[in-house]
Design a protein around this motif. Structure first.
Motif, PDB file in Angstrom:
ATOM      1  N   ASN A 156       0.686  -0.990   0.027  1.00 36.98           N
ATOM      2  CA  ASN A 156      -0.066  -0.118  -0.043  1.00 36.98           C
ATOM      3  C   ASN A 156       0.785   1.324  -0.047  1.00 36.98           C
ATOM      4  OD1 ASN A 156      -1.680   2.148   0.546  1.00 36.98           O
ATOM      5  ND2 ASN A 156      -2.531   1.388   2.449  1.00 36.98           N
ATOM      6  N   PRO A 157       1.300   1.787  -1.198  1.00 31.82           N
ATOM      7  CA  PRO A 157       2.023   3.057  -1.391  1.00 31.82           C
ATOM      8  C   PRO A 157       1.448   4.286  -0.462  1.00 31.82           C
ATOM      9  CG  PRO A 157       1.663   1.947  -3.523  1.00 31.82           C
ATOM     10  CD  PRO A 157       0.741   1.194  -2.354  1.00 31.82           C
ATOM     11  N   LEU A 158       0.345   4.235  -0.161  1.00 33.51           N
ATOM     12  CA  LEU A 158      -0.121   5.453   0.418  1.00 33.51           C
ATOM     13  C   LEU A 158      -0.166   5.023   1.870  1.00 33.51           C
ATOM     14  CD1 LEU A 158      -3.022   6.264  -1.926  1.00 33.51           C
ATOM     15  CD2 LEU A 158      -0.693   7.433  -1.980  1.00 33.51           C
ATOM     16  N   THR A 159       0.258   4.118   2.714  1.00 33.58           N
ATOM     17  CA  THR A 159       0.162   3.874   3.950  1.00 33.58           C
ATOM     18  C   THR A 159       0.964   4.981   4.894  1.00 33.58           C
ATOM     19  OG1 THR A 159       0.424   2.089   5.688  1.00 33.58           O
ATOM     20  CG2 THR A 159       2.163   2.237   3.791  1.00 33.58           C
ATOM     21  N   VAL A 160       0.784   5.120   6.071  1.00 36.66           N
ATOM     22  CA  VAL A 160       1.431   6.043   6.796  1.00 36.66           C
ATOM     23  C   VAL A 160       2.134   5.314   7.680  1.00 36.66           C
ATOM     24  CG1 VAL A 160      -0.222   7.965   6.740  1.00 36.66           C
ATOM     25  CG2 VAL A 160      -0.303   6.398   8.515  1.00 36.66           C
ATOM     26  N   MET A 161       2.100   3.822   7.817  1.00 34.81           N
ATOM     27  CA  MET A 161       2.924   2.838   8.635  1.00 34.81           C
ATOM     28  C   MET A 161       4.321   3.154   8.069  1.00 34.81           C
ATOM     29  SD  MET A 161       1.988  -0.746   9.498  1.00 34.81           S
ATOM     30  CE  MET A 161       3.041  -1.966  10.344  1.00 34.81           C
ATOM     31  N   PRO A 162       5.105   3.362   9.095  1.00 29.63           N
ATOM     32  CA  PRO A 162       6.588   3.064   8.898  1.00 29.63           C
ATOM     33  C   PRO A 162       7.087   1.944   8.356  1.00 29.63           C
ATOM     34  CG  PRO A 162       5.863   4.014  10.941  1.00 29.63           C
ATOM     35  CD  PRO A 162       4.837   3.394  10.597  1.00 29.63           C
ATOM     36  N   PRO A 163       7.993   1.972   7.311  1.00 28.05           N
ATOM     37  CA  PRO A 163       8.679   0.574   6.861  1.00 28.05           C
ATOM     38  C   PRO A 163       9.850   0.206   7.932  1.00 28.05           C
ATOM     39  CG  PRO A 163       9.285   2.693   5.769  1.00 28.05           C
ATOM     40  CD  PRO A 163       8.226   3.136   6.607  1.00 28.05           C
ATOM     41  N   PHE A 164       9.380  -0.405   9.080  1.00 26.33           N
ATOM     42  CA  PHE A 164      10.328  -0.707  10.086  1.00 26.33           C
ATOM     43  C   PHE A 164      11.444  -1.638   9.703  1.00 26.33           C
ATOM     44  CE2 PHE A 164       6.415  -0.105  12.392  1.00 26.33           C
ATOM     45  CZ  PHE A 164       6.382   0.592  13.214  1.00 26.33           C
ATOM     46  N   GLY A 165      11.296  -2.485   8.674  1.00 33.61           N
ATOM     47  CA  GLY A 165      12.439  -3.219   8.323  1.00 33.61           C
ATOM     48  C   GLY A 165      13.699  -2.392   6.988  1.00 33.61           C
ATOM     49  N   ARG A 166      12.677  -1.664   6.159  1.00 35.47           N
ATOM     50  CA  ARG A 166      13.451  -1.065   4.999  1.00 35.47           C
ATOM     51  C   ARG A 166      14.294   0.181   5.857  1.00 35.47           C
ATOM     52  NH1 ARG A 166       9.716   2.035   1.520  1.00 35.47           N
ATOM     53  NH2 ARG A 166      10.110   3.553   2.813  1.00 35.47           N
ATOM     54  N   ASN A 167      13.780   0.680   6.737  1.00 34.68           N
ATOM     55  CA  ASN A 167      14.462   2.136   7.416  1.00 34.68           C
ATOM     56  C   ASN A 167      15.253   1.615   8.641  1.00 34.68           C
ATOM     57  OD1 ASN A 167      13.114   3.547   5.629  1.00 34.68           O
ATOM     58  ND2 ASN A 167      11.725   4.479   6.929  1.00 34.68           N
ATOM     59  N   HIS A 168      15.221   0.230   8.727  1.00 40.21           N
ATOM     60  CA  HIS A 168      16.195  -0.247   9.899  1.00 40.21           C
ATOM     61  C   HIS A 168      15.610   0.181  11.146  1.00 40.21           C
ATOM     62  CE1 HIS A 168      18.911  -1.769   6.865  1.00 40.21           C
ATOM     63  NE2 HIS A 168      18.811  -0.406   6.157  1.00 40.21           N
ATOM     64  N   ILE A 169      14.366   0.348  11.351  1.00 42.65           N
ATOM     65  CA  ILE A 169      14.071   0.662  12.770  1.00 42.65           C
ATOM     66  C   ILE A 169      14.136  -0.453  13.640  1.00 42.65           C
ATOM     67  CG2 ILE A 169      11.933   1.433  14.161  1.00 42.65           C
ATOM     68  CD1 ILE A 169      11.003   3.211  11.161  1.00 42.65           C
ATOM     69  N   LEU A 170      13.570  -1.668  12.848  1.00 45.67           N
ATOM     70  CA  LEU A 170      13.494  -3.083  13.786  1.00 45.67           C
ATOM     71  C   LEU A 170      14.440  -3.906  12.802  1.00 45.67           C
ATOM     72  CD1 LEU A 170       9.872  -3.388  14.443  1.00 45.67           C
ATOM     73  CD2 LEU A 170      11.685  -2.878  16.227  1.00 45.67           C
ATOM     74  N   THR A 171      15.230  -4.707  13.532  1.00 44.27           N
ATOM     75  CA  THR A 171      15.790  -5.850  12.822  1.00 44.27           C
ATOM     76  C   THR A 171      14.818  -7.014  12.457  1.00 44.27           C
ATOM     77  OG1 THR A 171      16.452  -6.895  14.882  1.00 44.27           O
ATOM     78  CG2 THR A 171      17.819  -5.200  14.370  1.00 44.27           C
ATOM     79  N   GLY A 172      15.478  -7.820  11.757  1.00 47.04           N
ATOM     80  CA  GLY A 172      14.829  -8.931  11.138  1.00 47.04           C
ATOM     81  C   GLY A 172      14.132  -9.830  12.271  1.00 47.04           C
ATOM     82  N   THR A 173      15.058  -9.880  13.253  1.00 46.50           N
ATOM     83  CA  THR A 173      14.785 -10.709  14.546  1.00 46.50           C
ATOM     84  C   THR A 173      13.797 -10.013  15.436  1.00 46.50           C
ATOM     85  OG1 THR A 173      17.047 -11.731  14.651  1.00 46.50           O
ATOM     86  CG2 THR A 173      15.755 -11.786  16.573  1.00 46.50           C
ATOM     87  N   GLU A 174      13.626  -8.825  15.450  1.00 50.76           N
ATOM     88  CA  GLU A 174      13.017  -7.937  16.022  1.00 50.76           C
ATOM     89  C   GLU A 174      11.511  -8.118  15.417  1.00 50.76           C
ATOM     90  OE1 GLU A 174      15.465  -4.604  18.355  1.00 50.76           O
ATOM     91  OE2 GLU A 174      15.025  -4.046  16.263  1.00 50.76           O
ATOM     92  N   ILE A 175      11.571  -7.914  14.117  1.00 52.46           N
ATOM     93  CA  ILE A 175      10.152  -8.026  13.390  1.00 52.46           C
ATOM     94  C   ILE A 175       9.493  -9.294  13.494  1.00 52.46           C
ATOM     95  CG2 ILE A 175       9.260  -8.207  10.916  1.00 52.46           C
ATOM     96  CD1 ILE A 175      11.332  -5.804  10.345  1.00 52.46           C
ATOM     97  N   ASP A 176      10.312 -10.484  13.444  1.00 44.97           N
ATOM     98  CA  ASP A 176       9.669 -11.891  13.846  1.00 44.97           C
ATOM     99  C   ASP A 176       9.210 -11.796  15.163  1.00 44.97           C
ATOM    100  OD1 ASP A 176      10.656 -12.993  11.466  1.00 44.97           O
ATOM    101  OD2 ASP A 176      12.443 -13.601  12.118  1.00 44.97           O
ATOM    102  N   ALA A 177       9.895 -11.292  16.182  1.00 43.09           N
ATOM    103  CA  ALA A 177       9.364 -11.203  17.627  1.00 43.09           C
ATOM    104  C   ALA A 177       7.939 -10.559  17.647  1.00 43.09           C
ATOM    105  CB  ALA A 177      10.246 -10.592  18.807  1.00 43.09           C
TER     106      ALA A 177
END
Length: 111
Positions: free
Chosen positions: A82-103
């Motif tokens: 959804n290109p119009l979302t306001v949700m931050p891209p937690f993975g792409r922007n390195h806000i959360l690591t892959g391990t954190e996203i899994d958790a």
């Protein structure tokens, strides 16, 4: 009464593998952490306080997203879907690591 609650809690905890419990607990901490996942800024989540209402309430997630990979993709980078979302891209922007996203996803699947 207290003994009943303790027994119910023990049965609930025993029904999940230890690793899943730990990951889901870590995911909840990340989701509620205002400096990390910060999910409560936009979403109402059971057990959270000062929830926002920009995004949908996060409840019944496992039935809404039975495919875990879909949920990982949403948390990682919802702009792909959804290109119009306001949700931050937690993975792409390195806000959360892959391990954190899994958790976080492990936690979301408990809602």
């Amino acid at each position: 009464m207290a003994a009943s609650l303790l027994l119910a809690a023990a049965v609930t905890v025993a029904s999940f593998p230890a690793g899943a419990q730990t990951a889901a607990a870590e995911g909840q901490k990340l989701a509620f952490d205002r400096n990390k996942g910060n999910c409560l800024t936009c979403h109402e989540i059971k057990g959270g306080s000062q929830a926002g209402n920009i995004g949908p309430a996060l409840a019944d997630i496992k039935s809404k997203y039975p495919n875990r990979a879909d949920l990982v993709a949403i948390v990682s980078d919802e702009t792909r879907r959804n290109p119009l979302t306001v949700m931050p891209p937690f993975g792409r922007n390195h806000i959360l690591t892959g391990t954190e996203i899994d958790a976080v996803v492990d936690f979301l699947q408990t809602l």
